[in-house]
Write a protein that holds these residues in place. Sequence first.
Motif, short mmCIF file in Angstrom:
data_model
loop_
_atom_site.label_atom_id
_atom_site.label_comp_id
_atom_site.label_asym_id
_atom_site.label_seq_id
_atom_site.Cartn_x
_atom_site.Cartn_y
_atom_site.Cartn_z
N LEU A 1 -1.77 -0.11 7.89
CA LEU A 1 -1.57 -0.70 6.57
C LEU A 1 -2.83 -0.58 5.71
O LEU A 1 -2.77 -0.23 4.54
CB LEU A 1 -1.15 -2.16 6.70
CG LEU A 1 -0.69 -2.85 5.42
CD1 LEU A 1 0.54 -2.17 4.84
CD2 LEU A 1 -0.40 -4.32 5.71
N ALA B 1 -3.30 1.42 2.24
CA ALA B 1 -3.76 0.67 1.07
C ALA B 1 -4.95 1.33 0.37
O ALA B 1 -5.04 1.31 -0.84
CB ALA B 1 -4.13 -0.76 1.48
N LEU C 1 5.96 -1.06 3.58
CA LEU C 1 5.74 0.34 3.22
C LEU C 1 7.06 0.97 2.78
O LEU C 1 8.14 0.52 3.17
CB LEU C 1 5.21 1.14 4.41
CG LEU C 1 3.86 0.76 4.99
CD1 LEU C 1 3.53 1.69 6.16
CD2 LEU C 1 2.77 0.81 3.95
N LEU D 1 2.41 1.94 0.00
CA LEU D 1 2.69 0.50 -0.09
C LEU D 1 3.95 0.27 -0.89
O LEU D 1 4.22 0.97 -1.86
CB LEU D 1 1.52 -0.24 -0.77
CG LEU D 1 0.22 -0.34 0.01
CD1 LEU D 1 -0.82 -1.07 -0.82
CD2 LEU D 1 0.43 -1.06 1.33
#
Length: 72
Positions: A20, A24, A58, A71
């Motif tokens: 993640l 990001a 996501l 994202l």
Amino acid sequence: NIDHIQVFAALANETRLRCLHLVAINTEVCVCEVVEALNISQPAASKALNALKAAHLLTDRKDANWNYYALN
């Protein structure tokens, strides 16, 4: 609707958190980039990214044989 339990469960794993974070800071990443950046196997990367997608953190898109994640 967001399932908060699924979101927190997805975030409770170090590999998924690292994935993640990578997404990001990069707008969009390919599974192969996750494999290289995190030094994990392709199946581990795909599993982690799919868990994050299932938690609606996501989105993905397919381009030929490549899967890209961003994202949500």
